[in-house]
Design an enzyme around this catalytic site. Structure first.
Site, PDB file in Angstrom:
ATOM      1  CE  LYS A 112      -1.810   2.853   2.726  1.00  0.00           C
ATOM      2  NZ  LYS A 112      -1.729   3.999   1.796  1.00  0.00           N
TER       3      LYS A 112
ATOM      4  CB  SER B  30       4.148   9.517  11.343  1.00  0.00           C
ATOM      5  OG  SER B  30       2.879   8.908  11.304  1.00  0.00           O
ATOM      6  CB  THR B  31       6.572   8.033  15.940  1.00  0.00           C
ATOM      7  OG1 THR B  31       7.933   7.862  15.500  1.00  0.00           O
ATOM      8  CG2 THR B  31       6.436   7.438  17.336  1.00  0.00           C
TER       9      THR B  31
ATOM     10  CD  GLU C 216      12.990   0.502   9.628  1.00  0.00           C
ATOM     11  OE1 GLU C 216      13.502   1.456  10.245  1.00  0.00           O
ATOM     12  OE2 GLU C 216      13.502  -0.620   9.583  1.00  0.00           O
TER      13      GLU C 216
ATOM     14  CB  CYS D  90      13.005   8.693   8.454  1.00  0.00           C
ATOM     15  SG  CYS D  90      13.831   7.585   7.320  1.00  0.00           S
TER      16      CYS D  90
ATOM     17  CD  GLU E 136      10.116  12.793  11.616  1.00  0.00           C
ATOM     18  OE1 GLU E 136       8.944  12.423  11.815  1.00  0.00           O
ATOM     19  OE2 GLU E 136      10.955  12.081  11.052  1.00  0.00           O
TER      20      GLU E 136
HETATM   21  P1  NAD Z   1       2.216   8.433   7.729  1.00  0.00           P
HETATM   22  O1  NAD Z   1       2.471   7.682   8.972  1.00  0.00           O
HETATM   23  O2  NAD Z   1       1.169   9.467   7.734  1.00  0.00           O
HETATM   24  O3  NAD Z   1       1.840   7.449   6.528  1.00  0.00           O
HETATM   25  C1  NAD Z   1       2.657   6.362   6.153  1.00  0.00           C
HETATM   26  C2  NAD Z   1       1.802   5.316   5.483  1.00  0.00           C
HETATM   27  O4  NAD Z   1       0.859   4.819   6.418  1.00  0.00           O
HETATM   28  C3  NAD Z   1       0.986   5.838   4.302  1.00  0.00           C
HETATM   29  O5  NAD Z   1       0.908   4.849   3.294  1.00  0.00           O
HETATM   30  C4  NAD Z   1      -0.384   6.042   4.928  1.00  0.00           C
HETATM   31  O6  NAD Z   1      -1.433   5.976   3.985  1.00  0.00           O
HETATM   32  C5  NAD Z   1      -0.448   4.886   5.904  1.00  0.00           C
HETATM   33  N1  NAD Z   1      -1.390   5.072   7.017  1.00  0.00           N
HETATM   34  C6  NAD Z   1      -1.857   6.239   7.530  1.00  0.00           C
HETATM   35  N2  NAD Z   1      -2.737   5.988   8.532  1.00  0.00           N
HETATM   36  C7  NAD Z   1      -2.810   4.639   8.657  1.00  0.00           C
HETATM   37  C8  NAD Z   1      -3.540   3.778   9.513  1.00  0.00           C
HETATM   38  N3  NAD Z   1      -4.354   4.248  10.453  1.00  0.00           N
HETATM   39  N4  NAD Z   1      -3.375   2.450   9.375  1.00  0.00           N
HETATM   40  C9  NAD Z   1      -2.524   1.953   8.448  1.00  0.00           C
HETATM   41  N5  NAD Z   1      -1.816   2.721   7.594  1.00  0.00           N
HETATM   42  C10 NAD Z   1      -1.949   4.061   7.697  1.00  0.00           C
HETATM   43  O7  NAD Z   1       3.632   9.016   7.306  1.00  0.00           O
HETATM   44  P2  NAD Z   1       3.978   9.956   6.080  1.00  0.00           P
HETATM   45  O8  NAD Z   1       3.487  11.323   6.398  1.00  0.00           O
HETATM   46  O9  NAD Z   1       3.572   9.325   4.796  1.00  0.00           O
HETATM   47  O10 NAD Z   1       5.571   9.923   6.123  1.00  0.00           O
HETATM   48  C11 NAD Z   1       6.311  10.725   6.976  1.00  0.00           C
HETATM   49  C12 NAD Z   1       6.761   9.975   8.208  1.00  0.00           C
HETATM   50  O11 NAD Z   1       7.401   8.769   7.826  1.00  0.00           O
HETATM   51  C13 NAD Z   1       7.787  10.724   9.012  1.00  0.00           C
HETATM   52  O12 NAD Z   1       7.506  10.648  10.389  1.00  0.00           O
HETATM   53  C14 NAD Z   1       9.092  10.000   8.715  1.00  0.00           C
HETATM   54  O13 NAD Z   1      10.077  10.120   9.683  1.00  0.00           O
HETATM   55  C15 NAD Z   1       8.623   8.615   8.553  1.00  0.00           C
HETATM   56  N6  NAD Z   1       9.574   7.856   7.749  1.00  0.00           N
HETATM   57  C16 NAD Z   1      10.343   6.918   8.373  1.00  0.00           C
HETATM   58  C17 NAD Z   1      11.287   6.201   7.649  1.00  0.00           C
HETATM   59  C18 NAD Z   1      12.141   5.160   8.309  1.00  0.00           C
HETATM   60  O14 NAD Z   1      12.676   4.309   7.611  1.00  0.00           O
HETATM   61  N7  NAD Z   1      12.299   5.167   9.623  1.00  0.00           N
HETATM   62  C19 NAD Z   1      11.445   6.441   6.289  1.00  0.00           C
HETATM   63  C20 NAD Z   1      10.652   7.398   5.688  1.00  0.00           C
HETATM   64  C21 NAD Z   1       9.697   8.088   6.440  1.00  0.00           C
END
Ligand code: NAD
Length: 454
Positions: free
Chosen positions: A154, A208-209, A229, A263, A356
């Site tokens: 997804k 995101s966390t 992650e 990240c 962050e």
């Molecule tokens: P996000 O958590 O909003 O979304 C990530 C994914 O999760 C998307 O595909 C989203 O559609 C899905 N999602 C959202 N709500 C969900 C739910 N309730 N249940 C299941 N899936 C759900 O994050 P984002 O805004 O897309 O990305 C930014 C964040 O990602 C930042 O916090 C960044 O640090 C983190 N990030 C971490 C890494 C790593 O490897 N540690 C790498 C890249 C990004």
């Protein structure tokens, strides 16, 4: 199905429309994956390896097209996008080596032989963010398939295009129907469904966390395997005995790369007080010289942010009275632009120091000595990445061992490689991607005792 309007962040215009998947489409993808699993796990290891190599070749053949799509959709400089697709190819090639190397053990026991097998999990749900769309997808898809699992991927709703291309390329490369399925839809609908679905054995999530916390809780219902992650607030620690000019020249790319939407961004630059002025003087031209603009222009070094909402969030860390020490330029007009910005001096409890930001904003914080540097570096809920700059080798290793993060670099800001493990400490998540370690997250160890009557 309604449509997802895919926006190009450099122009704010719609670049594509794709059908928006919901629960029904997610369930159908899981059912296809479940049906494909028995045959896929039974493919001979060498044949599975060849299919992964063929998929790598197919991606490589489309590298320019995929890079352009990613550059436009995620707003990243075309040179960076080419590098990322190159990493996708490398990742599939690396894990093509895995099917024939999923070794078990034999363990001496009384009365027979005990042996272990690395079994695939079944259907795995892979949920990825928008910042490195196809790259992060490949970090999950490649080891999952190599280990004999079937996949439902997804992508983020903002950046579904390259994942949808991957699904087509996999079929073209000869992967059987149902082995790799993509559902493009909202996280709260499709992602949530993958987390709850009883036929999904594992969820691998990058994001995101906050969302990761919900996924860990949701997965408890079916005792699903989870790897996470998550976010970061990494420290770039510069000691007075370092090559300060080199550290300062490199620092912008440790945080403004991908417009800070990384990240691993070293967004807290910790500098030993006695070289603070020298460091800031060397940092200034490096930040002011960053070329921000059209992602498809070969000379561009930084593109726009992903969305209007993201720009609003980032801007909230730089209010009118913020202590802006250095700021670069950004284009006017359409596009979610934000200039590279360095804040100094900033109170240590300021939001910009603690949260962050996920945008091109860094803070510079001075420290007194090694002990304070380590204490500051660890004063965060996160533990993903970081850098240490010093000419004292023993100190470099002491600090590297003391900093609570999963990946670190010494006299460099480069710590992510296909062949080495990547992942977080603390609330940056758990589990490791990449390197040999990723395979642990996509297999179960099975123990078989064979009585020999001896
Ligand atoms: P996000 O958590 O909003 O979304 C990530 C994914 O999760 C998307 O595909 C989203 O559609 C899905 N999602 C959202 N709500 C969900 C739910 N309730 N249940 C299941 N899936 C759900 O994050 P984002 O805004 O897309 O990305 C930014 C964040 O990602 C930042 O916090 C960044 O640090 C983190 N990030 C971490 C890494 C790593 O490897 N540690 C790498 C890249 C990004």
């Amino acid at each position: 199905m309604s449509a997802i309007k895919v926006i190009e962040p450099a122009t704010e215009s719609v670049m594509a429309e794709v059908p928006r998947a919901g629960v029904e489409e997610t369930d159908a993808a899981v059912a296809r994956a479940k049906a494909a699993f028995p045959a896929w796990r039974a493919v001979a290891p060498a044949d599975r390896a060849k299919l992964l190599r063929d998929l790598a070749d197919a991606i490589e053949a489309k590298r320019e097209e995929l890079a352009t799509l990613e550059a436009r959709n995620a707003g990243k400089p075309i040179g960076d996008a080419r590098g990322e697709i190159g990493m996708v190819v490398e990742t599939f090639r690396y894990y093509a080596g895995a099917p024939e190397r999923l070794l078990g053990q034999t363990i001496p026991v009384a009365g027979g032989v005990d042996m272990t097998f690395r079994e695939p999990l079944g259907v795995v749900g892979l949920i990825v963010p928008w910042n490195f769309p196809l790259t992060i997808a490949s970090w999950k898809v490649a080891p999952a398939l190599a280990a004999g699992n079937c996949v439902v991927l997804k992508p983020a709703e903002l950046t579904p295009l390259t994942a949808l291309e991957l699904e087509v390329l996999a079929l073209d490369a000869g992967l059987p129907e149902g082995v790799l399925n993509v559902v493009a839809g909202p996280g709260s609908v499709c992602g949530q469904r993958l987390v709850e679905h009883p036929d999904v054995a594992k969820v691998a999530f990058t994001g995101s966390t906050e969302v990761g916390r919900g996924i860990a809780a949701g997965a408890a219902g079916t005792i699903k395997r989870v790897t996470l992650e998550l976010g970061g607030k990494s420290a770039n620690v510069v000691f007075a005995d370092a090559d300060v000019e080199k550290a300062a020249a490199a620092a912008p790319w440790a945080v403004f790369d991908n417009a800070g939407q990384d990240c691993c961004a070293r967004s807290r630059i910790l500098v030993e007080r006695e070289v603070l002025d020298d460091f800031l003087a060397a940092l200034k031209p490096a930040v002011e010289g960053i070329r921000v603009g059209d992602p498809l222009d070969e000379s561009t070094q930084m593109g726009p942010l992903i969305s209007a909402g993201q720009r609003e969030t980032v801007a909230s860390f730089v209010p009118a009275d913020a202590p802006v020490a250095i700021q670069g330029a950004a284009p006017d007009g359409p596009g979610y632009w934000f200039p590279p910005t360095v804040l100094c001096p900033v109170p240590r409890d300021d939001r910009a120091v603690r949260e962050e930001i996920f945008g091109p904003v860094a803070v510079v914080v001075p420290f007194r000595d090694e002990a304070e540097a380590v204490a500051l570096a660890n004063d965060t809920i996160y533990g993903l990445s970081g850098s240490i700059w010093t000419r004292d080798g023993a100190k470099a290793l002491r600090v590297a061992r003391a900093v609570e993060t999963g990946v670190l670099s010494i006299n460099s800001n480069s710590s992510v490689r296909v062949s080495t493990p990547f992942g977080g400490f603390k609330q940056s998540g758990y589990g490791r991607e990449l390197g040999p370690h990723a395979l642990d997250a996509y297999t179960e160890v099975k123990t078989v005792y064979y009585a020999t009557g001896g």
